[in-house]
Design a protein around this motif. Structure first.
Motif, short mmCIF file in Angstrom:
data_model
loop_
_atom_site.label_atom_id
_atom_site.label_comp_id
_atom_site.label_asym_id
_atom_site.label_seq_id
_atom_site.Cartn_x
_atom_site.Cartn_y
_atom_site.Cartn_z
N GLN A 122 30.80 -5.45 1.05
CA GLN A 122 29.50 -5.54 0.82
C GLN A 122 29.24 -6.04 -0.52
O GLN A 122 28.52 -6.96 -0.95
CB GLN A 122 28.64 -4.42 1.04
N GLY A 123 29.85 -5.34 -1.63
CA GLY A 123 29.70 -5.67 -2.99
C GLY A 123 30.08 -7.09 -3.16
O GLY A 123 29.45 -7.88 -3.88
N SER A 124 31.27 -7.50 -2.80
CA SER A 124 31.74 -8.86 -3.05
C SER A 124 30.65 -10.01 -2.40
O SER A 124 30.63 -11.18 -2.96
CB SER A 124 33.04 -8.91 -2.51
N TRP A 125 30.45 -9.48 -1.30
CA TRP A 125 29.24 -10.52 -0.42
C TRP A 125 28.17 -10.78 -1.21
O TRP A 125 27.73 -11.86 -1.57
CB TRP A 125 29.10 -10.02 0.93
N SER A 126 27.61 -9.51 -1.75
CA SER A 126 26.37 -9.63 -2.58
C SER A 126 26.62 -10.36 -4.00
O SER A 126 25.98 -11.15 -4.26
CB SER A 126 25.68 -8.30 -3.08
N VAL A 162 31.17 4.93 -7.01
CA VAL A 162 30.54 3.46 -7.73
C VAL A 162 31.53 2.67 -7.68
O VAL A 162 32.87 2.83 -8.04
CB VAL A 162 29.78 3.87 -8.94
N ALA A 163 31.18 1.34 -8.06
CA ALA A 163 32.06 0.07 -7.77
C ALA A 163 31.45 -1.03 -8.53
O ALA A 163 30.02 -1.28 -8.30
CB ALA A 163 32.66 -0.43 -6.62
N ALA A 164 31.95 -1.83 -9.52
CA ALA A 164 31.57 -2.97 -10.07
C ALA A 164 32.63 -3.56 -10.85
O ALA A 164 33.47 -3.00 -11.24
CB ALA A 164 30.43 -2.41 -11.23
N ASP A 191 36.05 -5.88 -5.21
CA ASP A 191 36.91 -6.08 -4.15
C ASP A 191 37.91 -4.79 -3.66
O ASP A 191 38.55 -4.91 -2.73
CB ASP A 191 37.88 -7.13 -4.72
N GLU A 192 37.78 -3.82 -4.62
CA GLU A 192 38.45 -2.50 -4.49
C GLU A 192 37.59 -1.54 -3.71
O GLU A 192 38.06 -0.27 -3.56
CB GLU A 192 38.89 -2.01 -5.65
N SER A 193 36.32 -1.80 -3.59
CA SER A 193 35.33 -0.75 -2.79
C SER A 193 35.34 -0.72 -1.27
O SER A 193 34.31 -0.16 -0.96
CB SER A 193 33.94 -1.21 -3.31
N ALA A 194 36.61 -0.90 -0.61
CA ALA A 194 36.37 -0.93 0.94
C ALA A 194 36.36 0.50 1.47
O ALA A 194 35.74 0.59 2.38
CB ALA A 194 37.71 -1.52 1.45
#
Length: 220
Positions: A122-126, A162-164, A191-194
């Motif tokens: 979801q983070g990569s999508w956003s 958290v991831a960023a 990309d590592e936040s699966a």
């Protein structure tokens, strides 16, 4: 509310969505000394929340809320996220965006899965949808009904992953995790936040910081 834990430079935060995630986090951040604008399709319905939250809280439409904040929390239901971003994406340029949404789906055998499918978080999508923003992920794996109680009664006991990709976005997100009463646990880049995704190792999981690191398979 808990006693203020304000730092030297309070932040201006826009919380898009005043439901089970946005409402408790906004209240935590107000108690920490920040200014919070709750964004809603119908801001007039948030009059009671604003009245009980003090002078640093207000409600506005989604675009006006974004304009009032330097940091933006995406806390609308995931099915409405694209609709909201269509209204505010251009206004998010240059801002830190914390995505707390979850693309929840169910597999044929009844297990949680990401509706985005494998290979895309979801983070990569956003981040792809908001190329001018610094995107982070947080507050998306912890049971939302516990965000207020655990962050209030057991402050800084429970971990929050958290991831960023951006160092400044990570720093700001870690600060806001702390100000909400949790211990930030960095997972790495988007990309590592699966592990945060529906069906991931941390989805629906709450534990100490050490417990989260173990569940996610990371050291430290």
């Amino acid at each position: 509310m808990p006693e203020s834990q304000a730092g030297p430079t309070p932040l201006r935060i826009a919380v898009l969505g005043a439901g089970n995630i946005g409402r408790p986090l906004g209240r935590h951040w107000l108690a920490a000394g920040h200014t919070v604008t709750f964004g809603s399709r119908t801001p007039e319905r948030l009059a009671a929340l604003v009245a009980e939250s003090g002078e640093r809280a207000r409600a506005a439409t989604y675009p006006d809320a974004v304009d009032a904040g330097d940091v933006v929390l995406l806390a609308v239901p995931r099915p409405h996220l694209e609709e909201v971003l269509a209204q505010v994406a251009d206004r998010l340029t240059g801002k830190t965006v914390i995505d707390a949404t979850s693309p929840i789906g169910l597999s044929a055998d009844g297990l949680f899965v990401s509706e985005l499918g494998p290979g895309l978080t979801q983070g990569s999508w956003s981040a792809k949808r908001l190329p001018g923003s610094s995107v982070a992920r947080a507050f998306c794996h912890f049971p939302d009904e516990l965000l207020w109680s655990r962050g209030t009664r057991q402050r800084h006991f429970w971990g929050m992953a958290v991831a960023a990709d951006d160092a400044d976005a990570l720093r700001i997100t870690e600060r806001l995790v702390h100000d909400a009463g949790f211990v930030p646990v960095p997972l790495g880049g988007l990309d590592e936040s699966a592990a945060l995704e529906p069906g991931g190792a941390l989805f629906g999981h709450f534990s100490t910081a050490a417990g989260l690191r173990r569940a996610a398979g990371i050291g430290g």
